[in-house]
Design a protein around this motif. Structure first.
Motif, PDB file in Angstrom:
ATOM      1  N   SER A   9      38.560   8.676  16.067  1.00 17.82           N
ATOM      2  CA  SER A   9      38.674  10.108  15.796  1.00 17.82           C
ATOM      3  C   SER A   9      40.115  10.523  16.076  1.00 17.82           C
ATOM      4  O   SER A   9      40.749   9.967  16.974  1.00 17.82           O
ATOM      5  CB  SER A   9      37.695  10.897  16.663  1.00 17.82           C
ATOM      6  OG  SER A   9      38.190  11.064  17.966  1.00 17.82           O
ATOM      7  N   LEU A  10      40.613  11.480  15.291  1.00 16.59           N
ATOM      8  CA  LEU A  10      42.047  11.806  15.381  1.00 16.59           C
ATOM      9  C   LEU A  10      42.444  12.308  16.764  1.00 16.59           C
ATOM     10  O   LEU A  10      43.413  11.847  17.341  1.00 16.59           O
ATOM     11  CB  LEU A  10      42.420  12.836  14.302  1.00 16.59           C
ATOM     12  CG  LEU A  10      43.920  13.078  14.149  1.00 16.59           C
ATOM     13  CD1 LEU A  10      44.615  11.863  13.583  1.00 16.59           C
ATOM     14  CD2 LEU A  10      44.178  14.272  13.256  1.00 16.59           C
ATOM     15  N   ASP A  17      39.458  17.719  17.261  1.00 14.74           N
ATOM     16  CA  ASP A  17      39.299  17.482  15.829  1.00 14.74           C
ATOM     17  C   ASP A  17      38.836  18.751  15.118  1.00 14.74           C
ATOM     18  O   ASP A  17      39.307  19.077  14.022  1.00 14.74           O
ATOM     19  CB  ASP A  17      38.283  16.355  15.574  1.00 14.74           C
ATOM     20  CG  ASP A  17      38.909  14.981  15.748  1.00 14.74           C
ATOM     21  OD1 ASP A  17      40.062  14.911  16.208  1.00 14.74           O
ATOM     22  OD2 ASP A  17      38.238  13.979  15.443  1.00 14.74           O
ATOM     23  N   GLN A  21      41.099  20.428  12.293  1.00 12.17           N
ATOM     24  CA  GLN A  21      40.523  20.539  10.959  1.00 12.17           C
ATOM     25  C   GLN A  21      40.656  21.965  10.420  1.00 12.17           C
ATOM     26  O   GLN A  21      40.923  22.164   9.236  1.00 12.17           O
ATOM     27  CB  GLN A  21      39.045  20.105  10.992  1.00 12.17           C
ATOM     28  CG  GLN A  21      38.442  19.831   9.638  1.00 12.17           C
ATOM     29  CD  GLN A  21      39.062  18.624   8.954  1.00 12.17           C
ATOM     30  OE1 GLN A  21      40.118  18.142   9.350  1.00 12.17           O
ATOM     31  NE2 GLN A  21      38.428  18.145   7.925  1.00 12.17           N
ATOM     32  N   ILE A  74      40.200  13.376   9.475  1.00 10.76           N
ATOM     33  CA  ILE A  74      39.078  13.949  10.241  1.00 10.76           C
ATOM     34  C   ILE A  74      37.838  14.096   9.343  1.00 10.76           C
ATOM     35  O   ILE A  74      36.729  13.744   9.742  1.00 10.76           O
ATOM     36  CB  ILE A  74      39.478  15.313  10.857  1.00 10.76           C
ATOM     37  CG1 ILE A  74      40.561  15.112  11.926  1.00 10.76           C
ATOM     38  CG2 ILE A  74      38.255  16.014  11.462  1.00 10.76           C
ATOM     39  CD1 ILE A  74      41.187  16.395  12.440  1.00 10.76           C
ATOM     40  N   TRP A  77      36.448  10.708   8.444  1.00 10.87           N
ATOM     41  CA  TRP A  77      35.869  10.139   9.681  1.00 10.87           C
ATOM     42  C   TRP A  77      34.450  10.686   9.862  1.00 10.87           C
ATOM     43  O   TRP A  77      33.520   9.930  10.169  1.00 10.87           O
ATOM     44  CB  TRP A  77      36.753  10.508  10.880  1.00 10.87           C
ATOM     45  CG  TRP A  77      36.257  10.003  12.203  1.00 10.87           C
ATOM     46  CD1 TRP A  77      36.605   8.831  12.812  1.00 10.87           C
ATOM     47  CD2 TRP A  77      35.334  10.659  13.102  1.00 10.87           C
ATOM     48  NE1 TRP A  77      35.950   8.712  14.007  1.00 10.87           N
ATOM     49  CE2 TRP A  77      35.163   9.809  14.220  1.00 10.87           C
ATOM     50  CE3 TRP A  77      34.634  11.872  13.077  1.00 10.87           C
ATOM     51  CZ2 TRP A  77      34.333  10.140  15.297  1.00 10.87           C
ATOM     52  CZ3 TRP A  77      33.798  12.192  14.142  1.00 10.87           C
ATOM     53  CH2 TRP A  77      33.663  11.333  15.229  1.00 10.87           C
TER      54      TRP A  77
END
Lengths: 122, 150
Positions: A9-10, A17, A21, A74, A77
């Motif tokens: 995950s970023l 995230d 986002q 994101i 993911w």
């Protein structure tokens, strides 16, 4: 959530995230509207080229490009960790997900390099 | 716990002691999970969500086309003219319209999330209404984009 999911995950954290986002989404929407506004009246090469020669347009474009990189990472993911999982397909799920993420990372990298090349190369 | 048990033994319990010492199994690990989406009737909000995801995945791929178009548009007057020429073909215009539709839908569905993040329209009725609104607005804006492209 398994470890391999967490480390890809970023922000390494759902709240981070979530925020990234949304901020990147707003930047991308602003850029999309800017481009739509710029094209709406019709463009020829000199005016289009002149627009992209302005520093603020280059900076705004780079901002959108980097936002796209984070936003896509994101978003994809979230999709991949829902559908390509160990729970649904055993270890194949992990293999397919990580492989997909490597391809996506490469794609994002290519987009960023091409974008920078276009913005500052001509 | 020993103290509690001792107290229970000294006087008649009001409820059976077994109720106080029942071991609660760790249900977290063996709860049934059902993500077999095909087995459910999906409400409009679910379709709005799936379309948001699908349009996002599509846009990531479509970005290759848009970056290529940006490259053509800025490289030289000749490539700009070539791009204009390519975009006159019905197939290219259709591709552009599909990308526009995805951009419009994904943007509106994203704004819907932002509005909900501010606590507006989080109820079942609110979510259903905004899902319908996003779908209708997307169709209208996509038709307008189509008129503009042609």
């Amino acid at each position: 959530m398994d470890m391999v999911t967490a480390v890809t995950s970023l922000g390494r954290n759902g709240l981070a995230d979530w925020l990234i986002q949304r901020v990147t989404g707003v930047i991308l929407l602003a850029y999309f509207l800017f481009i739509a506004w710029a094209i709406a009246g019709g463009v020829d090469y000199p005016s289009w080229k002149a627009l992209f020669e302005q520093t603020w347009v280059k900076v705004f474009s780079l901002m959108a490009l980097l936002s796209l990189a984070a936003h896509a990472w994101i978003g994809l993911w979230a999709v991949l960790t829902d559908y390509l999982t160990e729970r649904l397909m055993g270890s194949t799920g992990n293999f397919l997900r990580i492989t997909s993420q490597l391809v996506i990372a490469l794609g994002i990298f290519i987009y960023v390099v091409l974008g920078v090349q276009i913005l500052w190369g001509y | 716990m020993d103290g509690t048990n001792a107290a229970l033994q000294q006087r008649p319990p009001l409820i059976a002691p077994v109720a106080l010492v029942t071991v609660v199994p760790d249900v977290k690990d063996n709860r049934p999970v059902n993500l077999d989406i095909g087995s459910m009737r999906l409400p409009i909000t679910a379709w709005a969500s799936i379309t948001h995801r699908a349009s996002g995945v599509f846009l990531f791929a479509a970005m290759a086309f848009l970056i290529w178009a940006l490259d053509m548009s800025l490289r030289s007057p000749e490539s700009f003219a070539a791009l204009q020429d390519i975009l006159t073909s019905p197939v290219a215009r259709l591709i552009l319209l599909v990308i526009m539709a995805a951009l419009i839908y994904h943007s509106l569905a994203g704004v819907r999330h932002l509005v909900m993040d501010f606590g507006i329209g989080e109820s079942l009725e609110g979510g259903t209404f905004s899902a319908r609104l996003v779908i209708v607005l997307s169709i209208v804006l996509t038709l307008l984009a189509g008129l503009w492209i042609w």
